[in-house]
Design an enzyme around this catalytic site. Structure first.
Site, short mmCIF file in Angstrom:
data_model
loop_
_atom_site.label_atom_id
_atom_site.label_comp_id
_atom_site.label_asym_id
_atom_site.label_seq_id
_atom_site.Cartn_x
_atom_site.Cartn_y
_atom_site.Cartn_z
N THR A 32 -30.93 6.84 -23.72
CA THR A 32 -32.12 6.70 -24.56
C THR A 32 -33.36 7.05 -23.74
OG1 THR A 32 -31.12 5.03 -25.98
CG2 THR A 32 -33.52 5.04 -25.85
N SER A 34 -37.09 9.89 -23.46
CA SER A 34 -37.54 11.27 -23.67
C SER A 34 -36.67 12.28 -22.92
CB SER A 34 -39.00 11.41 -23.25
OG SER A 34 -39.18 11.07 -21.88
N THR A 35 -36.23 11.93 -21.72
CA THR A 35 -35.36 12.84 -20.98
C THR A 35 -33.97 12.90 -21.60
OG1 THR A 35 -36.58 12.30 -18.96
CG2 THR A 35 -34.49 13.45 -18.69
N ASP A 88 -27.76 9.53 -18.75
CA ASP A 88 -28.94 8.78 -19.18
C ASP A 88 -30.09 9.06 -18.21
OD1 ASP A 88 -30.53 7.01 -20.57
OD2 ASP A 88 -29.22 5.28 -20.30
N ALA A 90 -33.77 7.59 -16.18
CA ALA A 90 -34.15 6.42 -15.39
C ALA A 90 -35.66 6.43 -15.22
CB ALA A 90 -33.46 6.42 -14.03
N ASP A 91 -36.23 5.25 -15.03
CA ASP A 91 -37.67 5.14 -14.78
C ASP A 91 -37.97 5.27 -13.29
OD1 ASP A 91 -38.51 4.60 -17.55
OD2 ASP A 91 -37.28 2.81 -17.29
N GLY A 103 -37.63 1.34 -19.76
CA GLY A 103 -38.97 1.68 -20.25
C GLY A 103 -38.99 1.82 -21.76
N GLU A 110 -27.77 0.28 -22.65
CA GLU A 110 -27.55 1.32 -21.65
C GLU A 110 -26.66 0.81 -20.51
OE1 GLU A 110 -31.72 3.85 -22.13
OE2 GLU A 110 -31.64 2.14 -20.77
N LYS A 128 -39.61 10.36 -10.48
CA LYS A 128 -38.78 9.16 -10.56
C LYS A 128 -38.10 8.83 -9.22
CE LYS A 128 -39.48 8.90 -15.04
NZ LYS A 128 -39.98 10.21 -15.40
#
Length: 258
Positions: A32, A34-35, A88, A90-91, A103, A110, A128
Site C-alpha cells: 500500500t 504511492s510507490t 511493498d 517503505a517510509d 505512513g 502489511e 528512504k
C-alpha cells in the site's frame, strides 16, 4: 516527454524492476502507498500483456481496488494460505534492511502479509535510505477504546528508550481521528532517532491497547531503489548490491491508469 513528475520517476523505476521477480503461478502480496501503486500498475501490465497468472493479496482496500482495475486477480490471505512474494514500499530503511512503514496507516495488514511470505521486496526512492531510523514518525496502531491511556503509556515508555524525541500524536483525517481498515487509531511517534529498534518494538507491543507498530525487522530480503534518471539499485542482506537501468519510456502505457 514522459508525463511523470520527478517524484514519480524513482517510484516507477523501482516498481518496474521489482515486478520482474514475479513468476507465473505466484501468490503475491501487494503493498500500500504511492510507490506500491506504481508496482500494482506495472504488475497489471504484465498480467494483461504477458498473460501472467497470479493471485494478488492486497494489504488495503485501496490497493485491492487498484489491483482489480488493472486486471490482477485478488484473493484473501486466507484463500492464498501462504505467499511466494510480497512487494511493498517503505517510509525508511537502514543498512540492516530494517524498515519503518505505516505512513499510509496500513502497516498492520502489511506486516501480516509480509511475514506470511517466503520473500519480501521493498521498493523505494533514494530519500528512504537512511543511516539511522527515526526521522520519519513511527506509526503505532492502537485500539480506539482508551486510546488516551495508551498514549500516556507509550510516552512513559519512550522516556526510557534510546530515542531523541518522545512525543506521540494522534493521527487525524481532517477534524476526526484517522481510522485504519480495521477501524483502529494511529499514534505517530516523533522520535528523531531510534537507537535500538528491536528493543523499542518489543516494548511497544507489550502495552495494552497497542495492536502493532511500524518497525519491520528481519522481514525484508531485498530493497529496490529507483532513481529519477532510470538507474536502479538492488540492495540485499549483508550489503550485497547490484545496479541496472530501466527505460522511463516504459511508463507511457501506464499513464492511463493514474
Amino acid at each position: 516527454m514522459i508525463p511523470l513528475s520527478d517524484a514519480d520517476k524513482p517510484k516507477f523505476v523501482a516498481s518496474r524492476r521489482a515486478v520482474d521477480f514475479v513468476e507465473d503461478g505466484m501468490r503475491v502480496g501487494l503493498g500500500t502507498g504511492s510507490t506500491a501503486a506504481w508496482m500494482v500498475r506495472c504488475l497489471g501490465r504484465r498480467v494483461r500483456e504477458e498473460g501472467l497468472k497470479i493471485a494478488g493479496v492486497p494489504t488495503s482496500t485501496r490497493t485491492a481496488e487498484l489491483a482489480r482495475k488493472v486486471g490482477i486477480a485478488v484473493v484473501t490471505l486466507e484463500d492464498a494460505g501462504w505467499l511466494d512474494l510480497t512487494i511493498d514500499g517503505a517510509d525508511e530503511f537502514d543498512r540492516d534492511l530494517t524498515l519503518i512503514k505505516g505512513g499510509g496507516g496500513a502497516h498492520l495488514q502489511e506486516k501480516i502479509v509480509a511475514t506470511a511470505s517466503d520473500r519480501m521486496i521493498v521498493i523505494a526512492d533514494p530519500a528512504k535510505d537512511v543511516a539511522r531510523l527515526g526521522a520519519f514518525p513511527l506509526p503505532v496502531e492502537v485500539i480506539p477504546f482508551g486510546w488516551q491511556a495508551t498514549q500516556k503509556l507509550v510516552q512513559r515508555l519512550l522516556a526510557g528508550m534510546d530515542v531523541d524525541g518522545r512525543t506521540a500524536t494522534l493521527r487525524m483525517a481532517g477534524d476526526t481521528p484517522f481510522r485504519t481498515d480495521e477501524g483502529n487509531y494511529v499514534l505517530d511517534l516523533h522520535l528523531g532517532r531510534i537507537g535500538a529498534p528491536r528493543d523499542l518494538a518489543l516494548h511497544l507491543n507489550q502495552i495494552a491497547g497497542v495492536v502493532e507498530n511500524g518497525l519491520f525487522m528481519d522481514i525484508c530480503d531485498t530493497v529496490v531503489v529507483g532513481h529519477a534518471d532510470g538507474t536502479v539499485r538492488l540492495i540485499g542482506r549483508a550489503g550485497k548490491e547490484e545496479t541496472g537501468r530501466i527505460d522511463l519510456a516504459d511508463a507511457e502505457s501506464l499513464i492511463a491508469d493514474l
